[in-house]
Design a protein around this motif. Structure first.
Motif, PDB file in Angstrom:
ATOM      1  N   ARG A 114      -7.850   1.306  14.506  1.00  0.00           N
ATOM      2  CA  ARG A 114      -7.638   2.347  13.505  1.00  0.00           C
ATOM      3  C   ARG A 114      -6.494   1.901  12.588  1.00  0.00           C
ATOM      4  O   ARG A 114      -5.774   0.945  12.888  1.00  0.00           O
ATOM      5  N   SER A 115      -6.347   2.580  11.482  1.00  0.00           N
ATOM      6  CA  SER A 115      -5.281   2.246  10.534  1.00  0.00           C
ATOM      7  C   SER A 115      -3.965   2.897  10.936  1.00  0.00           C
ATOM      8  O   SER A 115      -3.938   4.019  11.436  1.00  0.00           O
ATOM      9  N   TYR A 116      -2.880   2.156  10.701  1.00  0.00           N
ATOM     10  CA  TYR A 116      -1.530   2.656  10.943  1.00  0.00           C
ATOM     11  C   TYR A 116      -0.675   2.370   9.706  1.00  0.00           C
ATOM     12  O   TYR A 116      -1.017   1.497   8.894  1.00  0.00           O
ATOM     13  N   PRO A 117       0.448   3.089   9.550  1.00  0.00           N
ATOM     14  CA  PRO A 117       1.331   2.844   8.400  1.00  0.00           C
ATOM     15  C   PRO A 117       1.699   1.371   8.299  1.00  0.00           C
ATOM     16  O   PRO A 117       1.928   0.694   9.306  1.00  0.00           O
ATOM     17  N   GLY A 118       1.747   0.899   7.061  1.00  0.00           N
ATOM     18  CA  GLY A 118       1.899  -0.530   6.828  1.00  0.00           C
ATOM     19  C   GLY A 118       3.317  -1.059   6.881  1.00  0.00           C
ATOM     20  O   GLY A 118       4.259  -0.381   7.305  1.00  0.00           O
ATOM     21  N   TRP A 119       3.454  -2.292   6.426  1.00  0.00           N
ATOM     22  CA  TRP A 119       4.736  -2.997   6.473  1.00  0.00           C
ATOM     23  C   TRP A 119       5.761  -2.284   5.608  1.00  0.00           C
ATOM     24  O   TRP A 119       5.440  -1.663   4.593  1.00  0.00           O
ATOM     25  N   VAL A 120       6.996  -2.409   6.030  1.00  0.00           N
ATOM     26  CA  VAL A 120       8.053  -1.554   5.483  1.00  0.00           C
ATOM     27  C   VAL A 120       9.294  -2.366   5.136  1.00  0.00           C
ATOM     28  O   VAL A 120       9.628  -3.344   5.817  1.00  0.00           O
ATOM     29  N   TYR A 121       9.952  -1.953   4.063  1.00  0.00           N
ATOM     30  CA  TYR A 121      11.261  -2.489   3.705  1.00  0.00           C
ATOM     31  C   TYR A 121      12.319  -1.543   4.248  1.00  0.00           C
ATOM     32  O   TYR A 121      12.269  -0.326   4.003  1.00  0.00           O
ATOM     33  N   ALA A 122      13.288  -2.101   4.965  1.00  0.00           N
ATOM     34  CA  ALA A 122      14.367  -1.289   5.534  1.00  0.00           C
ATOM     35  C   ALA A 122      15.714  -1.932   5.218  1.00  0.00           C
ATOM     36  O   ALA A 122      15.836  -3.164   5.169  1.00  0.00           O
ATOM     37  N   ALA A 123      16.698  -1.084   4.997  1.00  0.00           N
ATOM     38  CA  ALA A 123      18.063  -1.541   4.750  1.00  0.00           C
ATOM     39  C   ALA A 123      18.871  -1.394   6.034  1.00  0.00           C
ATOM     40  O   ALA A 123      18.771  -0.380   6.730  1.00  0.00           O
ATOM     41  N   ARG A 124      19.654  -2.397   6.343  1.00  0.00           N
ATOM     42  CA  ARG A 124      20.477  -2.341   7.555  1.00  0.00           C
ATOM     43  C   ARG A 124      21.497  -1.218   7.455  1.00  0.00           C
ATOM     44  O   ARG A 124      21.858  -0.747   6.364  1.00  0.00           O
ATOM     45  N   LYS A 125      21.999  -0.817   8.592  1.00  0.00           N
ATOM     46  CA  LYS A 125      23.039   0.196   8.659  1.00  0.00           C
ATOM     47  C   LYS A 125      24.279  -0.289   7.900  1.00  0.00           C
ATOM     48  O   LYS A 125      24.727  -1.421   8.068  1.00  0.00           O
ATOM     49  N   GLY A 126      24.802   0.576   7.027  1.00  0.00           N
ATOM     50  CA  GLY A 126      26.037   0.248   6.318  1.00  0.00           C
ATOM     51  C   GLY A 126      25.861  -0.462   4.997  1.00  0.00           C
ATOM     52  O   GLY A 126      26.851  -0.694   4.290  1.00  0.00           O
ATOM     53  N   LEU A 127      24.630  -0.835   4.621  1.00  0.00           N
ATOM     54  CA  LEU A 127      24.441  -1.500   3.338  1.00  0.00           C
ATOM     55  C   LEU A 127      24.701  -0.502   2.210  1.00  0.00           C
ATOM     56  O   LEU A 127      24.282   0.657   2.277  1.00  0.00           O
ATOM     57  N   ASP A 128      25.386  -0.944   1.171  1.00  0.00           N
ATOM     58  CA  ASP A 128      25.739  -0.100   0.034  1.00  0.00           C
ATOM     59  C   ASP A 128      24.494   0.602  -0.519  1.00  0.00           C
ATOM     60  O   ASP A 128      23.538  -0.050  -0.933  1.00  0.00           O
ATOM     61  N   PRO A 129      24.490   1.939  -0.553  1.00  0.00           N
ATOM     62  CA  PRO A 129      23.324   2.667  -1.073  1.00  0.00           C
ATOM     63  C   PRO A 129      22.964   2.287  -2.509  1.00  0.00           C
ATOM     64  O   PRO A 129      21.790   2.338  -2.881  1.00  0.00           O
ATOM     65  N   ALA A 130      23.962   1.917  -3.317  1.00  0.00           N
ATOM     66  CA  ALA A 130      23.686   1.515  -4.694  1.00  0.00           C
ATOM     67  C   ALA A 130      22.866   0.231  -4.727  1.00  0.00           C
ATOM     68  O   ALA A 130      21.990   0.050  -5.593  1.00  0.00           O
ATOM     69  N   VAL A 131      23.113  -0.670  -3.791  1.00  0.00           N
ATOM     70  CA  VAL A 131      22.331  -1.902  -3.689  1.00  0.00           C
ATOM     71  C   VAL A 131      20.894  -1.579  -3.302  1.00  0.00           C
ATOM     72  O   VAL A 131      19.938  -2.090  -3.892  1.00  0.00           O
ATOM     73  N   VAL A 132      20.737  -0.711  -2.315  1.00  0.00           N
ATOM     74  CA  VAL A 132      19.400  -0.323  -1.872  1.00  0.00           C
ATOM     75  C   VAL A 132      18.625   0.342  -3.010  1.00  0.00           C
ATOM     76  O   VAL A 132      17.451   0.037  -3.247  1.00  0.00           O
ATOM     77  N   GLU A 133      19.285   1.234  -3.737  1.00  0.00           N
ATOM     78  CA  GLU A 133      18.626   1.939  -4.838  1.00  0.00           C
ATOM     79  C   GLU A 133      18.196   0.976  -5.939  1.00  0.00           C
ATOM     80  O   GLU A 133      17.090   1.086  -6.486  1.00  0.00           O
ATOM     81  N   ALA A 134      19.031   0.008  -6.269  1.00  0.00           N
ATOM     82  CA  ALA A 134      18.693  -0.964  -7.310  1.00  0.00           C
ATOM     83  C   ALA A 134      17.475  -1.793  -6.910  1.00  0.00           C
ATOM     84  O   ALA A 134      16.564  -2.023  -7.722  1.00  0.00           O
ATOM     85  N   ILE A 135      17.449  -2.237  -5.662  1.00  0.00           N
ATOM     86  CA  ILE A 135      16.319  -3.033  -5.186  1.00  0.00           C
ATOM     87  C   ILE A 135      15.057  -2.187  -5.143  1.00  0.00           C
ATOM     88  O   ILE A 135      13.982  -2.628  -5.566  1.00  0.00           O
ATOM     89  N   ALA A 136      15.179  -0.956  -4.638  1.00  0.00           N
ATOM     90  CA  ALA A 136      14.022  -0.073  -4.540  1.00  0.00           C
ATOM     91  C   ALA A 136      13.416   0.201  -5.908  1.00  0.00           C
ATOM     92  O   ALA A 136      12.194   0.096  -6.096  1.00  0.00           O
ATOM     93  N   GLN A 137      14.241   0.543  -6.888  1.00  0.00           N
ATOM     94  CA  GLN A 137      13.721   0.860  -8.216  1.00  0.00           C
ATOM     95  C   GLN A 137      13.062  -0.349  -8.868  1.00  0.00           C
ATOM     96  O   GLN A 137      12.054  -0.216  -9.573  1.00  0.00           O
ATOM     97  N   ALA A 138      13.617  -1.537  -8.633  1.00  0.00           N
ATOM     98  CA  ALA A 138      12.993  -2.754  -9.166  1.00  0.00           C
ATOM     99  C   ALA A 138      11.628  -2.987  -8.523  1.00  0.00           C
ATOM    100  O   ALA A 138      10.665  -3.380  -9.188  1.00  0.00           O
ATOM    101  N   MET A 139      11.530  -2.731  -7.218  1.00  0.00           N
ATOM    102  CA  MET A 139      10.246  -2.881  -6.530  1.00  0.00           C
ATOM    103  C   MET A 139       9.213  -1.888  -7.062  1.00  0.00           C
ATOM    104  O   MET A 139       8.068  -2.244  -7.340  1.00  0.00           O
ATOM    105  N   PHE A 140       9.626  -0.628  -7.219  1.00  0.00           N
ATOM    106  CA  PHE A 140       8.688   0.399  -7.669  1.00  0.00           C
ATOM    107  C   PHE A 140       8.236   0.162  -9.105  1.00  0.00           C
ATOM    108  O   PHE A 140       7.179   0.652  -9.510  1.00  0.00           O
ATOM    109  N   ALA A 141       9.031  -0.580  -9.881  1.00  0.00           N
ATOM    110  CA  ALA A 141       8.690  -0.838 -11.284  1.00  0.00           C
ATOM    111  C   ALA A 141       7.608  -1.901 -11.445  1.00  0.00           C
ATOM    112  O   ALA A 141       7.106  -2.103 -12.557  1.00  0.00           O
TER     113      ALA A 141
END
Length: 317
Positions: free
Chosen positions: A245-272
């Motif tokens: 059966r199908s299950y949720p796919g591969w995922v990008y995760a940020a390690r504990k403590g990584l600057d949220p601004a860094v995560v947001e910048a990478i995420a928005q670039a990916m979504f674009a």
């Protein structure tokens, strides 16, 4: 005699040295300006600081070469778009990948859902997930065998056979199929042997090669692997016995403590990265196609609850 020999050999040399020194001294006459140096005024020289890289790692599903080739264009795009110094690193095993995230050595992890729920316990946070080439945000595992194996025509006939899987933490290559075997009343004790692909990286390919060579009766892989190894084996020799059966796919995760601004910048670039319309979208399509994905969309931790339910069924921690 020796003194005369010394004089005849070295006197010309000494004269030349003395002449050169006199010429230099002659250049320092009284008419030359004197430059005074104030040693109390000094500028402090600071060595340039090397900007610390943000590490990005692809769970070693395939060989390091394939991992690099698949994500090279995406990493370059993220560097150019965010201005962040991202660097891809290459853990050799699934366990090493997990430990490196836990130690803070991997900032951005790209992993399967089973590895993610392990990382989440260590404080990692899902922020993006992929769309498979099918356009869906989930994927499946496959059970394969040789097409000419006369003893295996159904899942039930896998009982008593030799099984090679990708890795104990592989989703499509072990745990999804293990759940399917459980659903058919087949448990680990029912196989003659269960082996995992050896060595660092390239484990999906090794499963296919092991089955193709006849070293194992059945193998389990993630759906899509056969396309990746098409140049290495004759796919006409392989039968897909069943799909999970199908299950949720591969995922990008940020390690504990990584600057949220860094995560947001990478995420928005990916979504674009958008495949629809225009020259920029052609470039986006090339980046995504190289990575073997259709697109990248937002994710939250709760998306992976179905995987946690499967882990509970299998008795995994």
């Amino acid at each position: 005699m020796r003194d005369r020999l010394f004089a005849s050999v070295f006197r010309p040399v000494l004269l030349a040295v003395v002449a050169a020194m006199m010429a230099l001294l002659g250049g320092c006459g009284d008419d030359e300006p004197v430059i005074r140096v104030d040693l109390n005024r000094r500028d402090k020289l600071v060595a340039p600081q090397k900007q610390e890289a943000i590490t990005y790692a692809y769970l070693p599903q395939y060989s390091h070469t394939v991992s690099f080739q698949r994500h090279r264009a995406l990493l370059q795009y993220l560097r150019e778009t965010t201005g962040l110094p991202l660097r891809q690193i290459f853990p050799d095993t699934f366990d090493e990948h997990i430990k490196m995230v836990e130690r803070g050595e991997i900032d951005i992890s790209y992993s399967n859902p089973f590895v993610y729920i392990k990382l989440a316990k260590a404080g990692a946070t899902a922020f993006a997930r992929i769309l498979e080439p099918s356009g869906k945000p989930d994927f499946q595992g496959q059970i394969i065998c040789r097409k000419d194996n006369p003893t295996i025509k159904s899942i039930e006939e896998c009982r008593g056979k030799r099984w090679i899987a990708v890795d104990p933490r592989s989703a499509g290559g072990y745990l999804f199929p293990l759940g399917l075997f459980y659903d058919h009343g087949i448990y680990l004790k029912d196989f003659e042997e269960v082996e995992f692909a050896p060595g660092p990286g390239g484990k999906q390919e090794k499963v296919v090669l092991g089955v193709h060579a006849g070293a194992y009766d059945v193998g389990t892989i993630r759906k899509g692997t056969l396309d990746v190894v098409a140049e290495k084996v004759h796919l006409d020799d392989i039968r897909v016995l069943a799909e999970t059966r199908s299950y949720p796919g591969w995922v990008y995760a940020a390690r504990k403590g990584l600057d949220p601004a860094v995560v947001e910048a990478i995420a928005q670039a990916m979504f674009a990265l958008n495949r629809e319309g225009g020259q920029a979208c052609i470039h986006a399509s090339q980046i995504l196609d190289s990575a073997g994905i259709r697109g990248i969309i937002p994710a939250v931790d709760a998306d992976y609850d179905p995987v946690r339910e499967l882990a509970n069924k299998l008795g995994l921690d």
